[in-house]
Design an enzyme around this catalytic site. Structure first.
Site, PDB file in Angstrom:
ATOM      1  N   GLY A  45       4.830   5.672   7.982  1.00  0.00           N
ATOM      2  CA  GLY A  45       5.771   6.976   8.010  1.00  0.00           C
ATOM      3  C   GLY A  45       7.058   6.208   7.693  1.00  0.00           C
ATOM      4  O   GLY A  45       7.473   5.065   7.645  1.00  0.00           O
ATOM      5  N   GLN A  50      16.341   6.239   7.128  1.00  0.00           N
ATOM      6  CA  GLN A  50      16.037   4.929   6.938  1.00  0.00           C
ATOM      7  C   GLN A  50      16.209   4.252   5.572  1.00  0.00           C
ATOM      8  O   GLN A  50      16.358   3.093   5.264  1.00  0.00           O
ATOM      9  CB  GLN A  50      14.617   4.405   7.280  1.00  0.00           C
ATOM     10  N   CYS A  92       8.272  -0.343  13.025  1.00  0.00           N
ATOM     11  CA  CYS A  92       9.213   0.547  12.600  1.00  0.00           C
ATOM     12  C   CYS A  92       9.613  -0.371  11.521  1.00  0.00           C
ATOM     13  O   CYS A  92       9.933  -1.597  11.542  1.00  0.00           O
ATOM     14  CB  CYS A  92      10.219   0.879  13.255  1.00  0.00           C
ATOM     15  N   LEU A  93       9.802   0.040  10.064  1.00  0.00           N
ATOM     16  CA  LEU A  93       9.930  -0.441   8.997  1.00  0.00           C
ATOM     17  C   LEU A  93      11.589  -1.132   8.910  1.00  0.00           C
ATOM     18  O   LEU A  93      11.949  -1.797   8.394  1.00  0.00           O
ATOM     19  CB  LEU A  93       9.883   0.411   7.640  1.00  0.00           C
ATOM     20  N   HIS A 134       7.485   9.586  16.211  1.00  0.00           N
ATOM     21  CA  HIS A 134       8.300   8.440  15.963  1.00  0.00           C
ATOM     22  C   HIS A 134       9.288   8.834  14.687  1.00  0.00           C
ATOM     23  O   HIS A 134      10.383   8.544  14.702  1.00  0.00           O
ATOM     24  CB  HIS A 134       7.464   7.344  15.676  1.00  0.00           C
ATOM     25  N   GLU A 135       8.760   9.553  13.732  1.00  0.00           N
ATOM     26  CA  GLU A 135       9.582   9.942  12.301  1.00  0.00           C
ATOM     27  C   GLU A 135      10.584  10.903  12.732  1.00  0.00           C
ATOM     28  O   GLU A 135      11.552  10.876  12.271  1.00  0.00           O
ATOM     29  CB  GLU A 135       8.557  10.429  11.283  1.00  0.00           C
ATOM     30  N   HIS A 138      13.744   9.554  14.264  1.00  0.00           N
ATOM     31  CA  HIS A 138      14.554   9.107  13.494  1.00  0.00           C
ATOM     32  C   HIS A 138      15.477  10.091  13.105  1.00  0.00           C
ATOM     33  O   HIS A 138      16.849   9.812  12.803  1.00  0.00           O
ATOM     34  CB  HIS A 138      13.784   8.594  12.289  1.00  0.00           C
TER      35      HIS A 138
HETATM   36 NI    NI Z   1      10.565   4.015  12.408  1.00  0.00          NI
END
Ligand code: NI
Length: 170
Positions: A45, A50, A92-93, A134-135, A138
């Site tokens: 995701g 991000q 998380c990226l 989670h997304e 963000h």
């Molecule tokens: Ni994340």
């Protein structure tokens, strides 16, 4: 086009994002770039902030084996959450190589606009449910480490500050 992923801490990861009024060529390109960036990372995701774009757009694909199922969700909103909760080890990226258990509703119904501008609604379960929550977090300036205790969160943030210093040095 692969875009650069912001690493925590970054003020853009702490801010709420703006709704998308209509699907433009720029938004379609952003969604395609985000999917490409997510698959390349690799991750399941990715949210627009991000990659430094403060718009309410997320992409995801939680299929680990088999036919990919790329999704792009514009202005996604949780309209129902189960009382049942489930715990997943999240990463998380924007917080590379750090993982922690987070408890969230096990199932959620989400409403969003797709890339044709049509309204969509779906109930997500399992990993998809965790990922979509989670997304969406963000888009509201919230990270998974915000669910952890202050000590754990501080420890991870310090590691990320160190990582960013090392990256800046090359
Ligand atoms: Ni994340």
């Amino acid at each position: 086009m692969i875009r650069d992923i912001l690493i925590h801490p970054d003020p853009r990861l702490k801010k709420p994002c703006d709704p998308i009024a209509e699907v433009t060529a720029e938004i379609s390109k952003l969604a395609a770039d985000m999917l490409e960036t997510m698959y390349e990372a690799p991750g399941i995701g990715l949210a627009a902030p991000q990659v430094g774009v403060m718009k309410r757009l997320i992409v995801m694909d939680c299929i680990k084996q088999g036919t990919p199922e790329p999704m792009a969700l514009l202005n996604p909103e949780v309209i129902w959450s189960s009382e049942d909760q489930s715990t997943y080890e999240e990463g998380c990226l924007s917080i590379p190589d750090q993982y922690a258990e987070v408890k969230r509703p096990a199932s959620v119904t989400v409403r969003w606009m797709d890339l044709t501008g049509a309204a969509q609604e779906r109930q997500f379960e399992g990993l998809w449910a965790t990922c979509v929550q989670h997304e969406i977090d963000h888009l509201n300036g919230k990270l998974f480490i915000d669910y952890l205790g202050p000590l754990k969160r501080q420890m991870i943030t310090r590691k990320m500050e160190k990582l960013k210093r090392e990256m800046a040095r090359g």
